[in-house]
Design a protein around this motif. Structure first.
Motif, PDB file in Angstrom:
ATOM      1  N   LYS A 129      11.587 -83.161   8.366  1.00 57.40           N
ATOM      2  CA  LYS A 129      10.127 -83.344   8.174  1.00 57.40           C
ATOM      3  C   LYS A 129       9.597 -82.332   7.158  1.00 57.40           C
ATOM      4  CE  LYS A 129       5.800 -83.530  10.758  1.00 57.40           C
ATOM      5  NZ  LYS A 129       5.205 -83.380  12.111  1.00 57.40           N
ATOM      6  N   ARG A 130       8.738 -82.845   6.186  1.00 53.62           N
ATOM      7  CA  ARG A 130       8.179 -81.970   5.169  1.00 53.62           C
ATOM      8  C   ARG A 130       6.875 -81.313   5.636  1.00 53.62           C
ATOM      9  NH1 ARG A 130       9.885 -86.554   2.110  1.00 53.62           N
ATOM     10  NH2 ARG A 130       7.789 -87.427   2.337  1.00 53.62           N
ATOM     11  N   LEU A 131       6.387 -80.264   4.867  1.00 56.78           N
ATOM     12  CA  LEU A 131       5.147 -79.560   5.226  1.00 56.78           C
ATOM     13  C   LEU A 131       3.964 -80.512   5.173  1.00 56.78           C
ATOM     14  CD1 LEU A 131       3.650 -76.951   5.900  1.00 56.78           C
ATOM     15  CD2 LEU A 131       3.463 -76.513   3.447  1.00 56.78           C
ATOM     16  N   ILE A 132       3.805 -81.254   4.087  1.00 56.10           N
ATOM     17  CA  ILE A 132       2.793 -82.303   3.978  1.00 56.10           C
ATOM     18  C   ILE A 132       3.507 -83.619   4.178  1.00 56.10           C
ATOM     19  CG2 ILE A 132       1.056 -83.375   2.494  1.00 56.10           C
ATOM     20  CD1 ILE A 132       0.709 -80.729   1.102  1.00 56.10           C
ATOM     21  N   ASP A 133       3.425 -84.141   5.369  1.00 57.93           N
ATOM     22  CA  ASP A 133       4.208 -85.322   5.768  1.00 57.93           C
ATOM     23  C   ASP A 133       3.565 -86.584   5.222  1.00 57.93           C
ATOM     24  OD1 ASP A 133       6.114 -86.839   6.984  1.00 57.93           O
ATOM     25  OD2 ASP A 133       5.097 -86.892   8.927  1.00 57.93           O
ATOM     26  N   TYR A 134       3.674 -86.756   3.931  1.00 55.97           N
ATOM     27  CA  TYR A 134       3.135 -87.967   3.306  1.00 55.97           C
ATOM     28  C   TYR A 134       3.945 -88.281   2.047  1.00 55.97           C
ATOM     29  CZ  TYR A 134      -0.225 -91.479   1.893  1.00 55.97           C
ATOM     30  OH  TYR A 134      -0.823 -92.665   1.565  1.00 55.97           O
ATOM     31  N   ARG A 141       4.922 -90.623   5.361  1.00 55.78           N
ATOM     32  CA  ARG A 141       5.393 -90.110   6.636  1.00 55.78           C
ATOM     33  C   ARG A 141       6.899 -90.335   6.803  1.00 55.78           C
ATOM     34  NH1 ARG A 141       0.970 -92.017  10.964  1.00 55.78           N
ATOM     35  NH2 ARG A 141       2.211 -90.630  12.303  1.00 55.78           N
ATOM     36  N   HIS A 142       7.587 -89.302   7.284  1.00 50.58           N
ATOM     37  CA  HIS A 142       9.057 -89.321   7.280  1.00 50.58           C
ATOM     38  C   HIS A 142       9.640 -90.205   8.374  1.00 50.58           C
ATOM     39  CE1 HIS A 142       8.480 -86.689  10.711  1.00 50.58           C
ATOM     40  NE2 HIS A 142       9.802 -86.718  10.936  1.00 50.58           N
ATOM     41  N   TRP A 187       2.602 -95.298   5.029  1.00 52.87           N
ATOM     42  CA  TRP A 187       1.571 -94.851   4.074  1.00 52.87           C
ATOM     43  C   TRP A 187       0.229 -94.531   4.724  1.00 52.87           C
ATOM     44  CZ3 TRP A 187       3.734 -93.717  -0.284  1.00 52.87           C
ATOM     45  CH2 TRP A 187       4.951 -94.355  -0.631  1.00 52.87           C
ATOM     46  N   MET A 188       0.137 -94.620   6.029  1.00 49.59           N
ATOM     47  CA  MET A 188      -1.078 -94.230   6.740  1.00 49.59           C
ATOM     48  C   MET A 188      -1.000 -92.756   7.104  1.00 49.59           C
ATOM     49  SD  MET A 188      -3.302 -96.616   7.062  1.00 49.59           S
ATOM     50  CE  MET A 188      -4.279 -95.998   8.393  1.00 49.59           C
ATOM     51  N   PRO A 189      -1.996 -91.909   6.616  1.00 50.55           N
ATOM     52  CA  PRO A 189      -1.942 -90.479   6.938  1.00 50.55           C
ATOM     53  C   PRO A 189      -2.187 -90.249   8.437  1.00 50.55           C
ATOM     54  CG  PRO A 189      -3.996 -90.996   5.861  1.00 50.55           C
ATOM     55  CD  PRO A 189      -3.160 -92.237   5.780  1.00 50.55           C
ATOM     56  N   SER A 190      -1.553 -89.250   8.944  1.00 51.62           N
ATOM     57  CA  SER A 190      -1.703 -88.917  10.355  1.00 51.62           C
ATOM     58  C   SER A 190      -3.031 -88.201  10.594  1.00 51.62           C
ATOM     59  CB  SER A 190      -0.558 -88.004  10.797  1.00 51.62           C
ATOM     60  OG  SER A 190      -0.653 -86.749  10.130  1.00 51.62           O
ATOM     61  N   TRP A 191      -3.495 -88.152  11.853  1.00 50.51           N
ATOM     62  CA  TRP A 191      -4.751 -87.473  12.164  1.00 50.51           C
ATOM     63  C   TRP A 191      -4.672 -85.983  11.847  1.00 50.51           C
ATOM     64  CZ3 TRP A 191      -5.114 -83.494  15.585  1.00 50.51           C
ATOM     65  CH2 TRP A 191      -4.010 -83.293  16.466  1.00 50.51           C
ATOM     66  N   LEU A 210      -3.011 -84.747   9.344  1.00 50.54           N
ATOM     67  CA  LEU A 210      -3.188 -84.609   7.898  1.00 50.54           C
ATOM     68  C   LEU A 210      -4.662 -84.745   7.519  1.00 50.54           C
ATOM     69  CD1 LEU A 210      -1.979 -84.324   5.088  1.00 50.54           C
ATOM     70  CD2 LEU A 210      -1.650 -86.808   5.038  1.00 50.54           C
ATOM     71  N   VAL A 211      -5.341 -85.751   8.119  1.00 55.35           N
ATOM     72  CA  VAL A 211      -6.751 -85.961   7.814  1.00 55.35           C
ATOM     73  C   VAL A 211      -7.579 -84.735   8.223  1.00 55.35           C
ATOM     74  CG1 VAL A 211      -8.794 -87.325   8.393  1.00 55.35           C
ATOM     75  CG2 VAL A 211      -6.607 -88.457   7.979  1.00 55.35           C
ATOM     76  N   THR A 212      -7.328 -84.236   9.423  1.00 53.19           N
ATOM     77  CA  THR A 212      -8.058 -83.047   9.898  1.00 53.19           C
ATOM     78  C   THR A 212      -7.817 -81.857   9.007  1.00 53.19           C
ATOM     79  OG1 THR A 212      -7.880 -83.861  12.179  1.00 53.19           O
ATOM     80  CG2 THR A 212      -8.417 -81.527  11.872  1.00 53.19           C
ATOM     81  N   GLY A 213      -6.556 -81.700   8.629  1.00 51.10           N
ATOM     82  CA  GLY A 213      -6.226 -80.575   7.766  1.00 51.10           C
ATOM     83  C   GLY A 213      -6.919 -80.648   6.421  1.00 51.10           C
ATOM     84  N   LEU A 214      -6.927 -81.867   5.847  1.00 50.09           N
ATOM     85  CA  LEU A 214      -7.600 -82.020   4.557  1.00 50.09           C
ATOM     86  C   LEU A 214      -9.102 -81.773   4.668  1.00 50.09           C
ATOM     87  CD1 LEU A 214      -5.761 -85.158   3.133  1.00 50.09           C
ATOM     88  CD2 LEU A 214      -5.562 -82.799   2.349  1.00 50.09           C
ATOM     89  N   PHE A 215      -9.718 -82.232   5.775  1.00 50.62           N
ATOM     90  CA  PHE A 215     -11.155 -82.019   5.968  1.00 50.62           C
ATOM     91  C   PHE A 215     -11.471 -80.536   6.095  1.00 50.62           C
ATOM     92  CE2 PHE A 215     -14.802 -81.453   8.827  1.00 50.62           C
ATOM     93  CZ  PHE A 215     -15.773 -82.101   8.085  1.00 50.62           C
ATOM     94  N   ILE A 216     -10.663 -79.851   6.870  1.00 52.95           N
ATOM     95  CA  ILE A 216     -10.876 -78.416   7.041  1.00 52.95           C
ATOM     96  C   ILE A 216     -10.712 -77.700   5.711  1.00 52.95           C
ATOM     97  CG2 ILE A 216      -9.945 -76.326   8.116  1.00 52.95           C
ATOM     98  CD1 ILE A 216      -9.278 -78.040  10.562  1.00 52.95           C
ATOM     99  N   ALA A 217      -9.700 -78.117   4.950  1.00 58.22           N
ATOM    100  CA  ALA A 217      -9.480 -77.498   3.647  1.00 58.22           C
ATOM    101  C   ALA A 217     -10.649 -77.757   2.714  1.00 58.22           C
ATOM    102  CB  ALA A 217      -8.185 -78.034   3.030  1.00 58.22           C
ATOM    103  N   PHE A 218     -11.193 -79.004   2.763  1.00 51.71           N
ATOM    104  CA  PHE A 218     -12.329 -79.338   1.904  1.00 51.71           C
ATOM    105  C   PHE A 218     -13.560 -78.511   2.273  1.00 51.71           C
ATOM    106  CE2 PHE A 218     -16.239 -81.848   1.404  1.00 51.71           C
ATOM    107  CZ  PHE A 218     -16.253 -81.961   0.020  1.00 51.71           C
TER     108      PHE A 218
END
Length: 908
Positions: free
Chosen positions: A109-114, A116-117, A125-129, A131-139
């Motif tokens: 499994k990679r750090l950014i799992d996209y 998805r492995h 090709w659907m991002p995991s929750w 990943l979405v949460t992480g991107l929102f927090i980062a934004f």
């Protein structure tokens, strides 16, 4: 040993493969043994032999392992039926080979799992929750970091000068607005304490309910605004009160992203740095309310003619309505801007929003339901006022108050400071009295002066006037001219018009206070030995063409050595006359001689003590000084007579009570009155002047008031009939009116006073004519409703003095030696009918005013005088044709530009 039993070769050098390779080699079965599991005959040695792979050490082993894992992740060996990579190596496609089947092992499994492995198809090709949460927090983190940087970089700018631009507001004596002028913007900044809570709550309920709690911005409000914009609705609604204050006071009005960005972060800073009351006051002071009014104070005065602090909740709700856009909410309408902004449409919109704001105030707890129920009718504002600004009398009032404030404040506030605006100036002017004085002058002018009918007689006719309260010194009214925007000289201030016989009361006051000198003593001893004068007992020579003597008995001569002969009005001669009667009939000879006996310096000081300015009084010791060659203003004459009205207490006439800047008092009148004359002196002057108006035969009887009020006053007319005055007072009010002809066009540098013979259809103008008529009409209105007070009874004062050659009575043993001389002279003149007395008063540096100045009959330069056409004049020089000295002829002192005015400066 056969070759079939040969020992297997060992790896050499770089092909050894290390211990791991050795172990694998040891575990591999010998090729000579058959596979017991298959039951197949063992192949021959030669067939079963396979060469062993070579090994390149641990690094090579690791690479091989990694390649194996990748193949496993991709789905197994190339052969169909492969079962994955077993622990024993197998050939490709055979047992144990690496195949493509499902038996393949997943990758790491990679750090950014996209993609998805561990998912396949569309799920891959659907991002995991996570990943979405992480991107929102980062934004959000990035956004916060950018905001922090922007917040640190943005500085709160200073308030724009335009947002602070104000005008000056001038108030009547009762505090009601007179005019707002002096600045570019109709704004008067007031403190939060002068803004009603109802006004503050109205804008909070209407525009920003979270104002008291928010941090300067309202995210929910911004969201609503964005939503409305997306729907194509109104763009308003997203800005807080803080943001609107920032926009009004600190930023330009451009609708750009950069400006909006600055507004957002500056508002946050302002919300953190400033108190909510400061923000609210700033917002309400910088907002535009329509009709040219900026700020709540200007709006209150513009729409309701009131101060902001006096507004009720209903009026506040309406003014809050205007903040949505005065063009569409001013009930007066603005159809010239938009046809939809008619008076009808605007009124309907304003009423609807007014009702809504009141209801919101109740809902928000800012207004009780009981008070709300009292506001049933829409608080319709008055129509827009025509901004007359400085026309009519207003300009004169403003100029007078402005000059007084500049010259008398102790804070160094200059004319430039005043021009920047922001001052609230409470004057002493009473609106009703100003209007009454203007009407009185206008009525007399329209009834008598007709420039079209008498072009050479009635042109350039000017009136001036001033009214002063004796108890305070307040200038309650002035008349400066027909219109301050057309006639620029303030006729109530110094104009250069000489005062004539209205100066005589100062001579009488000096005679009663300082006394006359003993003619038998020298100058020094004479000053030390003085006799106060009684106005009733003292007798003076009333002859026409009386030779005036210095106090030591020598006939007074001018600089050319010519003897002085004083004329009376109409060449009227009086037998020995007391000073009361001389004042009553305005005889000149007695007062000219009295002035010489007292001393011109003492007479001058008496006038100054009463309230005249020294620089309006000419220098020198010539006799004419006592009969009015001075040219004080109407304001100063009214103020000086007010000193007598107030028992000898002198108060400086003033026009400004108080001045505020931003609600703080920066000036307040506090000058103390000065006791200049004993009450006995002042009351005796008043009593003598009362005879002039109230007794038969007095020159001022035309000034009597209809209700029988006691009036004291004096008429005055000057050389060549070039000016006429009436100055009089009741116990409550002192007023001076002057009249003259003067072409004072701004371009006319050689101004000259013109004669008034024939003006208004009259043979000549006296102080008892038009000036007294104006005085009477004005004072009738000004005193209406006030109590008819009486003057104080005067106490006996002074001693019997005999001047001008009147012999002193010879002492006799009789009990009443002085009765006969005192009675005869005082009664004789009073028997003459007063209509025969005409005041052809004359004023000149060398022969004086009112009856006998140069240029008039009997005076130097006039008929019967030196240089005149008729023989006579100076004794020993009959019919001489010599001219009077320079500047001593008909010119009465020029235009007064070099003399001090009301404020101690030219024209002031």
């Amino acid at each position: 040993m056969s070759e079939h039993r040969r020992k297997q070769p060992q790896p050499q050098g770089g092909q050894g493969g290390g211990r791991a390779a050795a172990r694998r080699a040891a575990q591999r079965p010998s090729g000579r043994r058959a596979d017991p599991s298959r039951g197949v005959p063992t192949a021959s040695h030669s067939d079963s032999y396979e060469p062993e792979p070579s090994y390149g050490g641990r690094a090579e082993a690791r690479k091989a392992a990694q390649r194996g894992r990748r193949r496993a992740a991709e789905g197994g060996g190339a052969g169909a039926g492969g079962h994955g990579a077993g622990r024993r190596g197998g050939g490709p496609g055979g047992p144990g080979g690496a195949g493509r089947g499902r038996g393949g092992r997943p990758g790491k499994k990679r750090l950014i799992d996209y993609p998805r492995h561990d998912k396949y198809g569309w799920q891959r090709w659907m991002p995991s929750w996570k990943l979405v949460t992480g991107l929102f927090i980062a934004f959000m983190g990035g956004l916060m970091a950018a905001g922090t940087i922007a917040y640190a970089m943005v500085e709160v700018p200073k308030e724009n000068l335009a947002s602070k631009a104000q005008n000056n507001v001038y108030l009547w004596d009762d505090g009601t607005p007179m005019v707002a002028t002096g600045g570019e913007v109709n704004r008067q900044i007031v403190g939060i304490e002068q803004i009603p809570e109802a006004m503050q709550n109205a804008v909070i309920s209407a525009e920003n309910k979270t104002f008291r709690k928010d941090a300067g911005v309202d995210p929910m409000g911004i969201g609503r605004a964005v939503f409305n914009m997306a729907r194509g609705g109104q763009t308003q609604g997203g800005s807080t009160i803080t943001q609107q204050f920032v926009k009004n006071a600190m930023l330009n009005q451009e609708q750009t992203f950069k400006r909006k960005f600055e507004e957002l972060f500056i508002s946050i800073k302002v919300g953190a740095d400033l108190d909510k009351n400061e923000i609210m006051a700033g917002y309400l002071n910088t907002s535009y309310y329509g009709r040219g009014a900026y700020g709540i104070q200007a709006a209150a005065r513009t729409y309701y003619n009131a101060d902001a602090k006096d507004l009720n909740a209903s009026q506040c709700a309406f003014l809050a309505t205007l903040l949505k856009g005065a063009t569409y909410y001013d009930p007066n309408g603005n159809p010239s801007i938009d046809k939809n902004a008619s008076a009808k449409n605007n009124t309907e919109r304003a009423q609807k929003r007014w009702l809504w704001i009141l209801d919101e105030m109740v809902k928000d707890g800012h207004l009780s339901a009981q008070e709300r129920a009292t506001y049933k009718e829409f608080p319709m504002p008055g129509p827009p006022k025509q901004n007359a600004q400085l026309s009519g009398q207003i300009g004169y009032l403003v100029d007078l108050a402005k000059a007084y404030f500049i010259n008398n404040n102790d804070r160094g506030i200059t004319a430039d400071d005043l021009a920047k605006g922001g001052f609230e100036i409470k004057t002493t002017f009473n609106k009703k009295k100003v209007e009454a004085l203007e009407k009185a002058v206008t009525d007399v002018y329209k009834a008598n002066i007709d420039p079209k009918k008498r072009k050479d007689k009635d042109t350039h006719v000017q009136f001036g006037g001033a009214s002063v309260d004796p108890e305070t010194g307040k200038i309650v009214a002035i008349y400066g001219g027909q219109d301050a925007t057309k006639h620029f000289t303030n006729n109530a201030d110094q104009t250069g018009a000489q005062v004539g016989s209205t100066f005589k009361p100062f001579v009488l006051a000096a005679a009663m206070r300082d006394g006359v000198r003993d003619p038998e003593l020298g100058p020094e001893q004479g000053d030390e030995s003085r006799t106060p004068v009684s106005p009733d007992k003292s007798q003076y020579n009333g002859e026409n063409k009386l030779k005036i003597k210095d106090y030591n008995g020598e006939i007074w001569t001018n600089e050319e050595g010519k003897q002085w002969e004083q004329r009376n009005d109409g060449d009227e001669s009086y037998e020995d006359i007391n000073l009361r009667e001389a004042m009553k009939v305005s005889a000149n000879s007695p007062f000219v001689q009295l002035g010489m006996d007292v001393g011109i310096p003492q007479v001058r000081q008496s006038a100054v003590d009463a309230g005249l300015l020294e620089d309006s009084l000419p220098g020198g010791n010539n006799p004419s000084f006592s009969i009015g060659i001075s040219d004080p203003s109407a304001i100063r004459m009214a103020g000086a007579y007010a000193t007598f009205a107030d028992n000898g207490t002198q108060r400086e006439p003033y026009s400004v009570q108080e001045v505020k800047e931003k609600g703080a008092v920066v000036f307040k009148y506090d000058k103390k009155p000065q006791a200049r004359f004993d009450s006995d002196v002042a009351n005796n002057v008043t009593d003598v002047l009362k005879s002039v108006v109230m007794e038969k035969g007095g020159t001022g009887t035309s000034a009597q008031l209809p209700d029988g009020r006691e009036v004291a006053g004096k008429t005055g007319t000057t050389d060549g009939n070039k000016s006429a005055w009436f100055v009089g007072y009741t116990p409550q009010l002192s007023t001076a009116i002057d009249m003259y002809r003067l072409d004072d066009n701004a371009e006319n540098k050689d101004r000259k006073f013109l004669e008034m013979f024939g003006t208004g259809g009259q043979e000549e103008i006296h102080g008892a004519s038009f000036p007294a008529d104006i005085w009477r009409e004005y004072m009738t209105v000004a005193m209406k409703g006030t109590k008819a007070l009486k003057f104080p009874e005067p106490a006996p004062i002074g001693e019997a003095v005999y001047g001008g050659g009147v012999p002193s009575p010879t002492p006799t043993p009789t009990a009443t030696p002085s009765e006969t001389p005192s009675e005869t002279p005082s009664e004789t003149p009073s028997e003459k009918p007063s209509p025969t007395i005409s005041e052809s008063e004359s004023c000149d540096q060398w022969n004086g005013c009112e009856d006998g100045g140069p240029g008039g009959p009997g005076g130097p330069g006039g008929p019967g005088g030196p240089g005149g056409e008729d023989p006579g004049g100076v004794i020993g020089d009959p019919g001489n044709s010599s001219s009077p000295p320079p500047d001593e002829g008909d010119d009465e002192g020029g235009d007064g530009d070099d003399n001090g005015g009301f404020f101690g400066g030219p024209g002031g």
